[in-house]
Design an enzyme around this catalytic site. Structure first.
Site, short mmCIF file in Angstrom:
data_model
loop_
_atom_site.label_atom_id
_atom_site.label_comp_id
_atom_site.label_asym_id
_atom_site.label_seq_id
_atom_site.Cartn_x
_atom_site.Cartn_y
_atom_site.Cartn_z
N LYS A 93 -36.34 0.90 -12.08
CA LYS A 93 -36.25 0.99 -13.76
C LYS A 93 -36.93 -0.21 -14.10
O LYS A 93 -37.76 -0.28 -14.92
CB LYS A 93 -34.96 1.27 -14.17
CG LYS A 93 -34.80 1.08 -15.68
CD LYS A 93 -33.71 1.34 -16.33
CE LYS A 93 -32.44 0.24 -16.36
NZ LYS A 93 -32.74 -0.88 -17.20
N ASN A 94 -36.28 -1.61 -13.93
CA ASN A 94 -36.57 -2.54 -14.42
C ASN A 94 -38.24 -3.18 -13.84
O ASN A 94 -38.36 -4.26 -14.46
CB ASN A 94 -35.49 -3.65 -14.28
CG ASN A 94 -34.34 -3.18 -14.93
OD1 ASN A 94 -34.30 -2.23 -15.88
ND2 ASN A 94 -33.26 -3.81 -14.48
N CYS A 114 -28.43 -1.27 -23.90
CA CYS A 114 -26.68 -1.06 -23.45
C CYS A 114 -26.27 -2.33 -24.33
O CYS A 114 -26.65 -3.51 -24.46
CB CYS A 114 -26.53 -1.69 -22.01
SG CYS A 114 -27.00 0.00 -20.86
N ARG A 164 -28.02 -9.94 -27.62
CA ARG A 164 -29.07 -9.84 -26.71
C ARG A 164 -30.20 -10.36 -27.44
O ARG A 164 -31.15 -9.72 -28.00
CB ARG A 164 -29.29 -8.41 -25.91
CG ARG A 164 -28.17 -8.12 -25.05
CD ARG A 164 -28.53 -6.84 -24.35
NE ARG A 164 -29.51 -6.87 -23.38
CZ ARG A 164 -29.80 -6.03 -22.67
NH1 ARG A 164 -29.32 -4.79 -22.73
NH2 ARG A 164 -30.60 -6.07 -21.52
N ASP A 193 -26.01 -6.71 -13.11
CA ASP A 193 -26.08 -5.21 -12.97
C ASP A 193 -25.05 -4.39 -11.93
O ASP A 193 -24.63 -3.28 -11.88
CB ASP A 193 -27.65 -4.58 -13.03
CG ASP A 193 -28.36 -4.91 -14.11
OD1 ASP A 193 -27.68 -4.98 -15.19
OD2 ASP A 193 -29.55 -5.10 -13.75
N ARG A 204 -30.45 6.69 -18.37
CA ARG A 204 -31.24 5.75 -18.71
C ARG A 204 -31.78 4.96 -17.47
O ARG A 204 -32.91 4.50 -17.47
CB ARG A 204 -30.74 4.77 -19.52
CG ARG A 204 -30.54 5.21 -21.02
CD ARG A 204 -30.40 4.53 -22.18
NE ARG A 204 -31.07 3.46 -21.86
CZ ARG A 204 -30.66 2.08 -22.01
NH1 ARG A 204 -29.26 1.78 -22.35
NH2 ARG A 204 -31.02 1.00 -21.65
N1 EPU Z 1 -31.32 -14.35 -23.54
C1 EPU Z 1 -31.24 -15.06 -24.85
N2 EPU Z 1 -32.53 -15.16 -25.59
C2 EPU Z 1 -33.73 -14.43 -25.03
C3 EPU Z 1 -33.55 -13.76 -23.81
C4 EPU Z 1 -32.22 -13.54 -23.04
O1 EPU Z 1 -30.25 -15.85 -24.95
O2 EPU Z 1 -34.38 -14.51 -25.64
C5 EPU Z 1 -30.07 -14.04 -22.70
C6 EPU Z 1 -29.37 -12.72 -22.99
O3 EPU Z 1 -28.78 -12.54 -24.16
C7 EPU Z 1 -28.43 -12.82 -21.61
C8 EPU Z 1 -29.36 -13.71 -20.65
O4 EPU Z 1 -30.30 -14.41 -21.55
O5 EPU Z 1 -27.28 -13.32 -21.88
C9 EPU Z 1 -30.06 -12.86 -19.62
O6 EPU Z 1 -31.04 -12.05 -20.25
P1 EPU Z 1 -32.41 -11.55 -19.50
O7 EPU Z 1 -33.51 -11.79 -20.72
O8 EPU Z 1 -32.64 -12.28 -18.16
O9 EPU Z 1 -32.04 -10.15 -19.52
P2 EPU Z 1 -32.99 -8.63 -19.99
O10 EPU Z 1 -34.49 -9.12 -19.92
O11 EPU Z 1 -32.40 -8.42 -21.43
C10 EPU Z 1 -32.83 -7.63 -17.73
C11 EPU Z 1 -32.50 -6.26 -17.13
C12 EPU Z 1 -31.13 -6.02 -17.33
C13 EPU Z 1 -30.52 -7.16 -16.41
C14 EPU Z 1 -30.59 -8.51 -16.87
C15 EPU Z 1 -30.42 -9.64 -16.00
C16 EPU Z 1 -34.57 -4.87 -18.02
C17 EPU Z 1 -35.20 -3.84 -18.78
N3 EPU Z 1 -33.19 -5.02 -18.24
O12 EPU Z 1 -32.72 -7.57 -19.27
O13 EPU Z 1 -30.67 -4.45 -16.78
O14 EPU Z 1 -28.84 -6.90 -16.48
O15 EPU Z 1 -32.24 -8.40 -17.00
O16 EPU Z 1 -30.77 -9.38 -14.78
O17 EPU Z 1 -35.39 -5.44 -17.16
C18 EPU Z 1 -29.71 -2.75 -16.61
O18 EPU Z 1 -30.63 -2.30 -15.91
O19 EPU Z 1 -28.69 -1.98 -16.84
C19 EPU Z 1 -30.01 -3.96 -17.33
C20 EPU Z 1 -29.08 -4.27 -18.32
#
Ligand code: EPU
Length: 421
Positions: A22-23, A116, A121, A308, A400
């Site tokens: 998915k990611n 989620c 975030r 995850d 999802r």
């Molecule tokens: N963060 C910030 N500012 C930003 C971006 C992120 O403070 O601009 C913080 C977030 O709040 C969090 C941390 O950085 O505390 C990590 O967030 P990250 O940006 O790495 O995660 P994401 O891109 O929002 C993706 C996956 C998530 C997975 C995380 C961590 C996708 C669509 N989602 O989320 O997957 O948990 O990386 O590996 O790629 C899931 O599949 O259920 C899922 C939540």
């Protein structure tokens, strides 16, 4: 809304193949907007977030359609930079459309992304990086508006933390920027190298994807490309966790065990036998033997213990022979599934980022609700070990990330079925 009935106590047996990740698929769909020729993503699972992505692509003027198990996208000359609020609010991955639409349209409006509820975030790293490349950023109450009056320009950017999403955003933006971009402190998750491989096949020049320093030589027109996304490491971990809680022997094939090495190590520490080959692994657990607890797990960015997989590890350790603790370093509210675990009789307590698992005792069937995607999957996995039947109400979280988790577990021998709506 879907209700699943899961009756525990059946050992699992069989072989299963995870779908494409998915990611990877979600940012790949957004990245196709950067290409001037048709693109094909092969073997895409029918996830709710994929469906939302297709609707989003069409809403901004692109062509995107299923062709059997593939998705075919075609470029169109006229794209619009307004992302509809109901699509932005339906998934976190709407944020991946910021960079492509800013590049293509010169202006993009992103209402607050959904996804989620794992805690705050923010998208500040995406925005500050784009601003460093010349975008004008305007944060309004319910949306963010990005504009540019000239082409984006390459920049040397250090990420404040290794955000997966921000690394993808800035990597995509850098492909369309004039000059060279260096991203330092980038996320290294396998999905980043996967998206980079697709973009490079389309003509981009991205070096270092999968390491903390990415160098992108921008400004090259991207053609189209066909791409097979990575197998889903979190789905693979889910099947492994199911084998561990229910007992039995499950082989997960067509996957990359090294992409979930910390999770497989956790299963070994819990007393499962885990054998790995380059593209498959087998989890074996005697159903009558109690799992070993006493684990202290802490999630981290790649190559650490993936956030995850934390709720899945919790499901495994619920009734182990000693207490365990899991700390989630990435999200403030990763363990909303604790309430469901407790309803099933587990000794468990969540306080902020920390989950305490008392171990001992036994689980029983209960009425529980999926709080989020991975928490919902973890409740389903825990129910495989419970005495009696669990009724899991899912407001739509699990679909999802898994095309049909219930059917996957049933194929392995679980008593798991959706209630007719
Ligand atoms: N963060 C910030 N500012 C930003 C971006 C992120 O403070 O601009 C913080 C977030 O709040 C969090 C941390 O950085 O505390 C990590 O967030 P990250 O940006 O790495 O995660 P994401 O891109 O929002 C993706 C996956 C998530 C997975 C995380 C961590 C996708 C669509 N989602 O989320 O997957 O948990 O990386 O590996 O790629 C899931 O599949 O259920 C899922 C939540």
């Amino acid at each position: 809304m879907q209700i699943y009935r899961i009756t525990g106590g059946r050992a699992l047996c069989g072989r299963i193949r995870p779908a494409a990740a998915k990611n990877s698929v979600l940012p790949l769909l957004a990245a196709t907007l950067l290409c001037s020729e048709p693109c094909r993503l092969r073997g895409v699972p029918r996830l709710a977030d994929v469906d939302t992505s297709l609707r989003l692509l069409r809403a901004v003027g692109a062509e995107a359609a299923w062709q059997g198990g593939d998705i075919l996208t075609k470029p169109t000359a006229l794209l619009c930079g307004d992302i509809p609020p109901q699509l932005a609010g339906a998934m976190r991955s709407s944020v991946f459309y910021l960079a492509p639409l800013l590049l293509r349209c010169g202006r993009v409006t992103l209402p607050l992304p959904g996804g989620c509820r794992l805690g705050p975030r923010p998208v500040d790293i995406h925005l500050s990086g784009l601003a460093a490349m010349g975008a004008r950023v305007e944060a309004r109450a319910a949306c963010v508006v990005l504009t540019r009056t000239a082409p984006l320009r390459g920049a040397d950017i250090t990420l404040r933390l290794p955000s997966v999403g921000a690394t993808l955003t800035l990597m995509m933006a850098a492909c369309g920027a004039v000059g060279t971009t260096v991203l330092r402190g980038a996320a290294c998750e396998p999905e980043i190298a996967d998206v980079a491989a697709f973009l490079n096949a389309a003509g981009a020049q991205i070096h270092g994807a999968g390491t903390p320093v990415l160098v992108v030589r921008g400004g090259r027109a991207l053609r189209g490309a066909a791409h097979i996304p990575l197998p889903d490491r979190i789905a693979a971990a889910t099947y492994a966790a199911a084998a561990a809680t229910a007992g039995g022997q499950v082989t997960v094939e067509g996957c990359r065990p090294k992409h979930l090495a910390p999770f497989l190590q956790h299963l070994r520490a819990a007393g499962c036998a885990v054998e790995t080959a380059p593209d498959s692994f087998t989890v074996l657990r005697e159903p009558a033997r109690r799992l070993r607890g006493g684990q202290e797990l802490c999630t981290a960015a790649w190559p650490g213990f993936a956030t995850d997989t934390a709720p899945l590890a919790a499901a495994v350790l619920l009734t182990a022979d000693a207490p365990s603790r899991i700390y989630d370093a990435l999200f403030e509210n990763r363990f909303a599934c604790a309430e469901g675990f407790a309803a099933m009789g587990a000794r468990v307590g969540a306080k902020g980022r920390l989950l305490w698992l008392g171990g001992g005792g036994a689980l029983h069937g209960a009425a529980v609700t999926a709080p989020d995607l991975r928490g919902g999957a973890a409740l389903m996995v825990a129910a495989l070990a419970a005495r009696g039947t669990t009724q899991l109400t899912d407001p739509g979280c699990i679909a999802r990330g898994y095309a049909d988790l219930c059917a996957d577990l049933r194929d392995l021998g679980a008593a798991c079925a959706p209630e007719p709506c």
